[in-house]
Design an enzyme around this catalytic site. Structure first.
Site, PDB file in Angstrom:
ATOM      1  N   CYS A 434      40.941  46.188  47.599  1.00 57.47           N
ATOM      2  CA  CYS A 434      41.077  46.107  46.149  1.00 57.47           C
ATOM      3  C   CYS A 434      39.668  46.096  45.565  1.00 57.47           C
ATOM      4  O   CYS A 434      38.736  46.620  46.167  1.00 57.47           O
ATOM      5  CB  CYS A 434      41.873  44.869  45.750  1.00 57.47           C
ATOM      6  SG  CYS A 434      41.125  43.304  46.255  1.00 57.47           S
ATOM      7  N   ILE A 435      39.483  45.484  44.426  1.00 65.11           N
ATOM      8  CA  ILE A 435      38.170  45.489  43.775  1.00 65.11           C
ATOM      9  C   ILE A 435      37.137  44.708  44.571  1.00 65.11           C
ATOM     10  O   ILE A 435      35.970  45.077  44.651  1.00 65.11           O
ATOM     11  CB  ILE A 435      38.271  44.915  42.350  1.00 65.11           C
ATOM     12  CG1 ILE A 435      39.180  45.810  41.494  1.00 65.11           C
ATOM     13  CG2 ILE A 435      36.896  44.810  41.698  1.00 65.11           C
ATOM     14  CD1 ILE A 435      39.435  45.255  40.113  1.00 65.11           C
TER      15      ILE A 435
END
Length: 489
Positions: A434-435
Site C-alpha cells: 500500500c502507501i
C-alpha cells in the site's frame, strides 16, 4: 466483509476521477442552460459551458468503464495491469452479448416486451462494470501462473488470463440473459405497486432508488416514476411546463425529496466522515469526500461520495438510503416541489424554480439545514459507535507511517534482509504493498523472524493473521517492493 472492503479500496481510484467532472458539469450548466433545457447555443459563455458539460460528462457518462479498469487492476495481486485488460475483455463480452440489438436477434419476442427491452438497454451500468472488474482480477489471481502444453505455451501465464476471463464472461452472460430481465421486471412491478401510496410511496421509491445504485437496477424504478412507463412521468410532465392540475398526482413529488439530501445531506455526512477520520488521514478524507460533497451540491452527482464508502461500510449505506426515504416523505408532505433534468443539485433547483409546477422552493433552506444536521449526526454516531471503515479510518492507518524513514537507502539490501526474515522466497505466496507497507502472504508463520526483518531499518512488523505479514517501510515502500519481487522470481 473484508472482500467488500478490498473492493471499496479498489474503487477509490476511479471514484477520485469523478468529483471534478461533476463540478465542471455544474459550471457548464450555469453558463449554458440550453444544454439542459434545450434551445440554441450561441455566444462565448454558452459555448464554454457546453464544452465543460461535455468534458465532465466524458467520465461521468462512462463511469462504469472506469470501474471496470479500477476494480480489475485494484483487486489484482501486485495491481497488475493484466487484471485490468482481462476486466475490459469481460466488460466488452458481457455488454455485447447482452446488448438489446443482439438479445432481440436471439429472442425476437423480447422486442415486443417493453420492460425486457428496457432492461437490456440499461445493461452497461456500474454493477456490470464492477462485476467485469471482479471477473478480470479473479481470473488474473487464479490463472496468472498457468502452464500449458508446449504447443500452447505462447498462451501460458498472464497471456491466458484475458482468454479465461472471456470464457467466464460468456457463462455469466448466459445467466444474466435470463436473470437480469426478471430482476428488472420485478422492480418495475414494485414501482407500480407503490405508485399509488402517496407520500409514503414516494419515500419507499427514494429509499429503493439509492439502495439500488450499486447494481444499476435503480433505472427500472426511475423509468416507472420519472418517465411514462405506466402513465406517470413525473420528470417529463414537470419540464413540459405542466402542473398538478394536468396530472393525477402531485407533480414533482418523486423528485423533490432528493434536493435536500443531495445538496445538504451529503455535505453533512461528508463533514462527519472528515471529523471521524484518523488524524494522519484527514487530508486524504478531505480530498475525497469534501470534493464529492461539493460535486453533489452543485449538480447532484452523488456517485463519487456513494461509491467512496458503500463497500467499506455497507450497513451505513443502507442507513443513507433510508434517510433519503424519510426526507422524501417529509418533503412531499410540506409541499416543496422542484424538478431536475439531470440530478438534484443547485443547478437544477435554480432552473426548475421558474417552472409552473415548482412550489415553495424557499423551503429548501429549512429542509436543507435539517438534512445537513440529521445526516451529520447519524453518520457521526454510526461511524464512531460501530467503528466503520469509512475513508480515512482503514485498519492500516493507525500511525502516521508516511513519516517513516528507512535507515538504509539500498533498497535491494533492505529487500534481501526482509526476505530472509520471512523465511525466504519459498515461504512467500503473495506480494503487495500500500502507501507505506509491504504486504506479504506466507506459508509458515513460524519461519518469520521479526528481529531479522527489523534489522533492515524498517519501522515495524505487523502480523494481522497466521499467513499475513505487513512490514512498515514508509513512503519508499514501492522501491523496496519492486526489489523484493525481483528477488522472489
Amino acid at each position: 466483509m473484508k472482500y467488500l472492503q478490498k473492493l471499496g479500496k479498489a474503487l477509490m481510484l476511479p471514484v477520485a476521477c469523478l468529483p471534478i467532472c461533476g463540478i465542471l458539469m455544474g459550471i457548464g450548466y450555469l453558463l449554458c442552460p440550453a444544454s439542459m433545457q434545450g434551445g440554441d447555443i450561441t455566444g462565448f459563455g454558452p459555448l464554454v459551458g457546453i464544452f465543460l458539460v461535455k468534458a465532465g460528462g466524458a467520465l461521468i457518462d462512462n463511469m462504469a468503464l472506469l470501474f471496470v479498469i479500477g476494480v480489475g487492476v485494484g483487486m489484482s495481486e501486485d495491481n497488475d495491469g493484466t487484471g485490468g485488460l482481462a476486466a475490459l475483455a469481460s466488460w466488452l463480452m458481457i455488454t455485447t452479448l447482452l446488448s438489446t440489438g443482439f438479445v432481440t436477434t436471439l429472442f425476437p419476442s423480447i422486442a415486443d416486451n417493453v420492460d425486457k427491452t428496457l432492461a437490456f438497454d440499461k445493461i452497461a451500468n456500474p454493477f456490470i462494470g464492477i462485476l467485469a472488474g471482479v471477473i478480470g482480477s479473479t481470473c488474473y489471481n487464479k490463472f496468472k501462473n498457468t502452464k500449458l502444453p508446449d504447443w500452447l505455451s505462447f498462451f501460458s501465464g498472464k497471456r491466458c488470463v484475458a482468454i479465461v476471463a472471456g470464457v467466464v464472461s460468456i457463462v455469466v452472460s448466459v445467466v444474466l440473459l435470463f436473470v437480469w430481465p426478471i430482476l428488472f421486471g420485478l422492480l418495475i412491478s414494485v414501482g407500480k405497486g407503490i405508485a399509488g401510496m402517496g407520500a409514503i410511496g414516494a419515500g419507499i421509491y427514494a429509499f429503493l432508488n439509492r439502495l439500488l445504485i450499486p447494481t444499476g437496477l435503480h433505472h427500472a424504478l426511475n423509468n416507472v416514476f420519472w418517465f411514462d412507463t405506466i402513465g406517470l412521468g413525473d420528470l417529463t410532465h414537470f419540464w413540459a411546463g405542466e402542473t398538478s392540475a394536468d396530472v393525477n398526482w402531485s407533480l414533482g413529488m418523486y423528485m423533490s425529496g432528493f434536493f435536500p439530501c443531495m445538496m445538504f445531506g451529503i455535505p453533512g455526512a461528508a463533514l462527519a466522515m472528515i471529523q471521524c477520520a484518523k488524524d494522519n488521514k484527514k487530508k486524504v478524507a478531505i480530498g475525497l469526500v469534501a470534493s464529492a460533497a461539493l460535486c453533489a451540491f452543485v449538480c447532484g452527482v452523488t456517485e463519487p461520495f456513494e461509491f467512496g464508502f458503500m463497500f467499506l461500510a455497507p450497513g451505513l449505506y443502507v442507513v443513507y438510503a433510508l434517510l433519503y426515504g424519510i426526507f422524501t416523505v417529509i418533503t412531499t408532505l410540506v409541499g416543496f416541489r422542484a424538478g431536475f433534468s439531470f440530478s438534484a443539485g443547485a443547478t437544477d433547483l435554480l432552473f426548475s424554480a421558474s417552472l409552473p409546477a415548482a412550489q415553495r422552493t424557499v423551503l429548501i433552506i429549512p429542509l436543507g439545514i435539517a438534512a445537513f444536521i440529521v445526516f451529520y449526526v447519524v453518520f457521526r454516531f454510526a461511524i464512531t459507535k460501530f467503528d466503520l471503515k469509512t475513508p480515512g479510518r482503514e485498519d492500516d492507518d493507525d500511525t502516521d507511517e508516511t513519516k517513516v524513514t528507512l535507515a538504509n537507502n539500498d533498497y535491494t539490501e533492505v529487500a534481501k534482509v526482509i526476505l530472509e526474515g520471512v523465511g525466504g522466497k519459498e515461504n512467500v505466496t503473495s506480494i503487495d504493498n500500500c502507501i507505506t507497507r509491504l504486504r506479504l502472504e506466507i506459508k509458515d508463520y513460524t519461519a518469520v523472524d521479526e528481529k531479522k526483518i527489523k534489522s533492515a531499518g524498517v519501522a515495524g512488523v505487523i502480523r494481522p493473521g497466521k499467513n499475513a505479514v505487513q512490514v512498515v517501510v514508509g513512503t519508499k515502500v514501492q522501491f523496496v517492493a519492486d526489489e523484493f519481487k525481483k528477488l522472489c522470481k
